[in-house]
Design an enzyme around this catalytic site. Structure first.
Site, PDB file in Angstrom:
ATOM      1  N   LYS A   3      -1.810  -2.436  -8.825  1.00 23.79           N
ATOM      2  CA  LYS A   3      -2.405  -1.194  -8.309  1.00 23.79           C
ATOM      3  C   LYS A   3      -2.072  -0.031  -9.234  1.00 23.79           C
ATOM      4  CE  LYS A   3      -2.429  -2.818  -3.534  1.00 23.79           C
ATOM      5  NZ  LYS A   3      -1.740  -2.921  -2.254  1.00 23.79           N
ATOM      6  N   GLN A  45       3.135  -0.414   0.820  1.00 26.19           N
ATOM      7  CA  GLN A  45       2.813  -1.838   0.739  1.00 26.19           C
ATOM      8  C   GLN A  45       3.392  -2.589   1.937  1.00 26.19           C
ATOM      9  OE1 GLN A  45       0.779  -3.171  -1.502  1.00 26.19           O
ATOM     10  NE2 GLN A  45       1.023  -5.279  -0.813  1.00 26.19           N
ATOM     11  N   ASP A  70      -5.379   3.458   2.568  1.00 23.87           N
ATOM     12  CA  ASP A  70      -5.477   2.103   3.123  1.00 23.87           C
ATOM     13  C   ASP A  70      -6.420   2.068   4.330  1.00 23.87           C
ATOM     14  OD1 ASP A  70      -4.143  -0.070   1.946  1.00 23.87           O
ATOM     15  OD2 ASP A  70      -2.179   0.705   2.548  1.00 23.87           O
TER      16      ASP A  70
HETATM   17  N1  GUN Z   1      -0.441  -6.005   2.057  1.00 26.28           N
HETATM   18  C1  GUN Z   1      -1.442  -6.893   1.947  1.00 26.28           C
HETATM   19  N2  GUN Z   1      -2.635  -6.261   1.834  1.00 26.28           N
HETATM   20  C2  GUN Z   1      -2.361  -4.934   1.872  1.00 26.28           C
HETATM   21  C3  GUN Z   1      -3.169  -3.771   1.797  1.00 26.28           C
HETATM   22  O1  GUN Z   1      -4.400  -3.821   1.676  1.00 26.28           O
HETATM   23  N3  GUN Z   1      -2.512  -2.589   1.868  1.00 26.28           N
HETATM   24  C4  GUN Z   1      -1.154  -2.513   2.016  1.00 26.28           C
HETATM   25  N4  GUN Z   1      -0.609  -1.293   2.099  1.00 26.28           N
HETATM   26  N5  GUN Z   1      -0.383  -3.572   2.099  1.00 26.28           N
HETATM   27  C5  GUN Z   1      -0.984  -4.776   2.020  1.00 26.28           C
END
Ligand code: GUN
Length: 294
Positions: A54, A98, A121
């Site tokens: 990311k 995350q 998100d």
């Molecule tokens: N963990 C797995 N997928 C995601 C996501 O799309 N966003 C976040 N913040 N954590 C995750």
């Protein structure tokens, strides 16, 4: 018949390039550089890999990364303290914590304390509610990526029978809302659903997000259907090595479906590309600028 393979990597690369063009234009015209804060708590190997990807994507798109790596023993209050600082930092337009978080931290409490305007998100209840109400919202990245891939195959999804397997807040539920917004006829299935195979057989669009390796068999799939596989499961492979498989048995499904996403290289790359889109949108909204249509 052999299905068309939906190239998520190429679609995501196009999307990322479009975001980079817009980000450059906005920086030149308005001096606005979108900033994304990514917060990782602990040392989960998969999460570390995801946040690394990311942050690299943020830099490549001409945006500003703010990376935070907190120890596994971080308390909820310590994390809330950081969220408060990021909410008040005008250079940070998006905040991503995350998941999963260590067990001492209640993820829902953290998510509800993120400023909804910075919730790239799309997990905050305000954004989930706006999405469900058909109002403009920051929508979760993986479901948005799924919709873009389905539309790359079909153009319009209007009137199609869509079956979503999985009811998580991250994928299943928001995906169902987005599909309704596209005028598909939506069924959400889950672990207690009776006759899952019979349900799948009716689907023009089948979305698999249950987190069970190769659970969905080729014989369940309607011939010619479009299959979007959200699963990312690590399983034992040959020679002691592990390999990544989806929630769909690809080898069987590819012989029945009309189009299918591979794992890896399908939905996964789209999630990061859609995160960049959300960061750009959040930055424009916070600056009072028109939101680019990407
Ligand atoms: N963990 C797995 N997928 C995601 C996501 O799309 N966003 C976040 N913040 N954590 C995750």
């Amino acid at each position: 018949m052999t299905a068309r393979i939906i190239d998520g990597k190429a679609t995501a690369a196009d999307l990322r390039a479009a975001v980079a063009v817009e980000a450059r234009r906005i920086a030149a015209a308005h001096g606005l550089v979108p900033g994304l804060a990514v917060v990782l708590v602990g040392d989960n190997a998969a999460s570390k890999a995801y946040v690394g990807s990311k942050s690299r994507a943020v830099v490549e798109a001409g945006m500003r990364p703010f990376d935070f790596h907190l120890p596994v023993a971080t308390s909820a209050n310590e994390l809330l303290g950081l969220i408060g600082e990021l909410n008040n930092d005008a250079a940070v337009h998006g905040i991503l914590v995350q998941l999963p978080l260590p067990s001492q931290i209640d993820a829902a409490r953290i998510i509800t304390n993120i400023d909804p305007a910075k919730d790239v998100d799309g997990f905050h209840p305000l954004n989930a509610g706006r999405l469900a109400s058909g109002l403009p919202a920051l929508a979760p990245c993986t479901p948005v990526g799924c919709i873009k891939l389905a539309k790359a195959v079909h153009g319009s999804l209007s009137g199609l029978d869509a079956v979503v397997i999985g009811r998580s807040n991250i994928v299943g539920k928001p995906l169902a809302q987005l599909l309704l917004g596209e005028n598909a006829t939506v069924t959400i299935a889950h672990s207690r659903t009776r006759d899952l195979a019979g349900l799948c057989a009716r689907a023009d669009l089948l979305f698999a997000a249950i987190g069970r390796p190769e659970f969905i068999r080729g014989g369940w799939i309607r011939p010619g259907a479009t299959v979007i596989d959200v699963g990312i499961n690590r399983v034992a492979g040959d020679g002691g090595k592990s390999r990544i498989v989806g929630d769909v048995c690809f080898a069987e499904a590819v012989a029945v479906a009309g189009a299918i996403t591979p794992v890896p290289g399908g939905v996964g790359p789209m999630t990061i590309a859609c995160l960049l889109v959300n960061t750009l949108r959040a930055a424009c909204m916070q600056a009072g600028l028109p939101v680019p249509e990407i």
